[in-house]
Scaffold this active site. Structure first.
Site: not given
Length: 256
Positions: A76, A90
């Site tokens: 989160r 990423d």
């Protein structure tokens, strides 16, 4: 050239199978504590970047710490922002819980944020990032979305009012009802028990749109009730809460 397979997202697969998944909320920001938790048997572990003391480096450390263990990390970020979404993806996160979603437009933006063009707006960087195993996963841009799981967190009166519009957005895998913020928004701070009718209403509307349902309930009776109401995944405990209660219980052995 050596190639690497795109990692399978067991959490996303489990949602599709309709399994009930018990999770642990991780707020300590410690790679050691989350690695210990990864051995215990929880189906998923939520790395909290919104309220826990986390940045991109500590999130990365925790993703690495649980790699190879029989559990699934969910991240989160502190805010439902396309830039943060891009960065966390990423890092190699495949399941995201994005907080404070209040409108259909915000939900649609998050769908775009996890997808590459032409469907979305995710910046291209998999070839130099952990997500694409630094270029070792063939066709990462084409295939990444197959294993990404998008969870939107609804936790306000506005979000509740727009629950049907949010839950109808294509590309959203699940809706998570945040009972703490929602109870505060509805005028009952620190009293999630007072809004159970609204929680049940939200669950029913989410279910009607075919989305998986998640929530948080550290009380076992409430967690079991949420599963009975149709939840697929519930955070049934939190690392800081368990730690505090455990320390107090140990000290209580020596009380006069």
């Amino acid at each position: 050239m050596t190639s690497v397979a795109l990692p399978h997202n067991e959490f996303k697969a489990a949602l599709k199978e309709g399994r009930q998944l018990k999770g642990l909320w991780i707020a300590m920001g410690s790679a050691t504590s989350i690695e210990i938790a990864a051995e215990i048997g929880y189906d998923w572990l939520l790395i909290d970047g919104e309220h826990g003391p986390n940045d991109l480096n500590t999130i990365l450390d925790q993703l690495r710490a649980v790699h190879g263990y029989p559990t699934v990390p969910i991240v989160r970020p502190p805010h439902a922002d396309p830039v943060l979404v891009k960065q966390v993806l990423d890092l190699g996160a495949q399941t995201l819980l994005l907080p404070m979603i209040n409108t259909r437009e915000e939900a649609e933006l998050m769908v775009k944020a996890i997808n590459y063009a032409p469907e979305g707006i995710r910046g291209v960087g998999g070839v130099i990032a952990r997500s694409g195993r630094w270029g070792l996963i063939p066709n990462y841009m084409r295939d990444a979305k197959k294993e990404l799981c998008l969870i939107l967190q609804v936790e306000s009166q506005e979000g509740l009012d727009n629950i049907d519009e949010i839950a109808s957005v294509e590309g959203v895998d699940a809706i998570f009802i945040g009972p703490a913020d929602l109870s505060a928004s509805l005028g009952h701070p620190d009293d999630a028990g007072a809004i159970q009718d609204q929680v049940k209403y939200a669950f029913d509307r989410i279910k009607a749109h075919g989305k998986a349902i998640g929530s948080l309930a550290f009380d076992p009776a409430t967690a079991k009730k949420y599963f009975e109401w149709g939840a697929s995944f519930v955070a049934v405990a939190g690392d800081t809460d368990v730690y505090v209660r455990g320390l107090k219980a140990e000290l209580a052995h020596y009380a006069d």
